[in-house]
Design a protein around this motif. Structure first.
Motif, short mmCIF file in Angstrom:
data_model
loop_
_atom_site.label_atom_id
_atom_site.label_comp_id
_atom_site.label_asym_id
_atom_site.label_seq_id
_atom_site.Cartn_x
_atom_site.Cartn_y
_atom_site.Cartn_z
N ILE A 1 0.80 -1.23 0.00
CA ILE A 1 0.00 0.00 0.00
C ILE A 1 0.84 1.28 0.00
N GLU A 2 2.15 1.17 -0.08
CA GLU A 2 3.01 2.35 0.08
C GLU A 2 2.75 3.45 -0.95
N ALA A 3 2.29 3.12 -2.16
CA ALA A 3 2.09 4.13 -3.19
C ALA A 3 0.69 4.74 -3.17
N LEU A 4 -0.17 4.26 -2.29
CA LEU A 4 -1.55 4.76 -2.25
C LEU A 4 -1.62 6.14 -1.59
N PRO A 5 -2.66 6.92 -1.94
CA PRO A 5 -2.86 8.19 -1.24
C PRO A 5 -3.19 7.94 0.24
N PRO A 6 -2.92 8.91 1.10
CA PRO A 6 -3.09 8.71 2.55
C PRO A 6 -4.47 8.18 2.97
N GLU A 7 -5.54 8.69 2.39
CA GLU A 7 -6.88 8.25 2.80
C GLU A 7 -7.08 6.77 2.49
N GLU A 8 -6.63 6.35 1.31
CA GLU A 8 -6.78 4.95 0.92
C GLU A 8 -5.85 4.07 1.73
N LYS A 9 -4.66 4.58 2.01
CA LYS A 9 -3.71 3.82 2.83
C LYS A 9 -4.30 3.55 4.21
N ALA A 10 -4.92 4.55 4.81
CA ALA A 10 -5.54 4.37 6.13
C ALA A 10 -6.67 3.35 6.05
N ARG A 11 -7.47 3.41 5.00
CA ARG A 11 -8.57 2.47 4.85
C ARG A 11 -8.04 1.03 4.70
N GLN A 12 -7.01 0.88 3.88
CA GLN A 12 -6.41 -0.45 3.68
C GLN A 12 -5.78 -0.98 4.97
N ARG A 13 -5.14 -0.10 5.71
CA ARG A 13 -4.55 -0.52 6.99
C ARG A 13 -5.63 -1.03 7.94
N GLN A 14 -6.72 -0.29 8.01
CA GLN A 14 -7.80 -0.70 8.91
C GLN A 14 -8.42 -2.02 8.47
N GLN A 15 -8.49 -2.22 7.17
CA GLN A 15 -9.08 -3.45 6.65
C GLN A 15 -8.11 -4.63 6.76
N LEU A 16 -6.84 -4.41 6.46
CA LEU A 16 -5.88 -5.52 6.39
C LEU A 16 -5.03 -5.69 7.65
N ALA A 17 -4.53 -4.58 8.21
CA ALA A 17 -3.61 -4.68 9.34
C ALA A 17 -4.33 -4.76 10.68
N GLN A 18 -5.46 -4.10 10.81
CA GLN A 18 -6.19 -4.10 12.08
C GLN A 18 -6.49 -5.52 12.58
N LEU B 1 1.33 2.11 19.44
CA LEU B 1 1.75 1.14 18.43
C LEU B 1 0.79 1.10 17.25
N THR B 2 -0.50 1.23 17.53
CA THR B 2 -1.51 1.11 16.48
C THR B 2 -2.00 2.45 15.95
N GLY B 3 -1.46 3.54 16.42
CA GLY B 3 -1.91 4.86 16.01
C GLY B 3 -1.75 5.13 14.52
N TYR B 4 -0.79 4.49 13.90
CA TYR B 4 -0.55 4.71 12.47
C TYR B 4 -1.71 4.23 11.61
N LEU B 5 -2.56 3.35 12.14
CA LEU B 5 -3.68 2.81 11.36
C LEU B 5 -4.66 3.89 10.91
N ALA B 6 -4.83 4.92 11.72
CA ALA B 6 -5.86 5.93 11.47
C ALA B 6 -5.42 7.03 10.50
N ASP B 7 -4.13 7.14 10.24
CA ASP B 7 -3.64 8.24 9.41
C ASP B 7 -2.64 7.70 8.38
N GLY B 8 -3.01 7.73 7.14
CA GLY B 8 -2.17 7.21 6.07
C GLY B 8 -0.89 7.99 5.85
N ARG B 9 -0.77 9.15 6.45
CA ARG B 9 0.47 9.93 6.32
C ARG B 9 1.55 9.43 7.28
N LEU B 10 1.14 8.68 8.29
CA LEU B 10 2.10 8.18 9.28
C LEU B 10 2.75 6.90 8.78
N HIS B 11 3.99 6.68 9.22
CA HIS B 11 4.72 5.47 8.87
C HIS B 11 4.59 4.47 10.01
N ILE B 12 4.64 3.21 9.67
CA ILE B 12 4.57 2.16 10.68
C ILE B 12 5.84 2.16 11.54
#
Length: 154
Positions: A5-22, A59-70
């Motif tokens: 998901i690294e190339a996705l825009p921040p909003e989509e990255k956050a959505r993908q993180r919540q769907q896949l990483a959460q 630790l999980t704060g990055y899930l909500a904001d696609g601009r943040l790095h893991i």
């Protein structure tokens, strides 16, 4: 997940993180809570498990904001030159010399953080600072206000 998901825009990255990483993180948390009682309380393993649980929100704060790095590797890499040079700075002869060094290091690292090659940026600033007579003209030389095309123009 992050690689995909690294190339996705921040909003989509956050959505993908919540769907896949959460879900993965939820499983990890459940496993930690279940298994921390199975190891001795004075062991390093228990301490690591407890620390992870105590820091869970951070630790999980990055899930909500696609601009943040893991990872904080970018920040650590940016400050590494300071850690390496720390011993040399003990020999700054005066407080003014130490302040000047800190200013230069800060300017160089800020240039890097803004995608500028430090030598080219400093060269650009030195070429133009003498002609800057207003606050606006000086602020135009700050790293976040300089573009590479300006640097190539000289």
């Amino acid at each position: 997940i992050e690689k995909r998901i690294e190339a996705l825009p921040p909003e989509e990255k956050a959505r993908q993180r919540q769907q896949l990483a959460q879900p993965v993180l939820n499983d990890l948390k459940a496993w930690l809570e279940k298994n921390r009682t199975r190891v001795p309380r004075d062991s390093l393993t228990y301490k690591a498990m407890q620390y992870t649980l105590n820091q869970w929100e951070l630790l999980t704060g990055y899930l909500a904001d696609g601009r943040l790095h893991i990872s904080n590797a970018l920040a650590e890499n940016a400050i590494r030159p300071f850690a390496v040079g720390r011993r040399n700075w003990l020999f700054a002869d005066t407080p003014r010399g130490a302040k000047a060094s800190a200013t230069v290091y800060s300017l160089i690292e800020t240039a890097k953080a803004n995608g500028l090659e430090p030598f080219a940026y400093i060269h650009h600033v030195l070429q133009h600072i003498g002609g800057a007579s207003t606050v606006e003209e000086i602020e135009a030389l700050l790293p976040w206000n300089v573009t590479l095309s300006k640097l190539q123009e000289g």
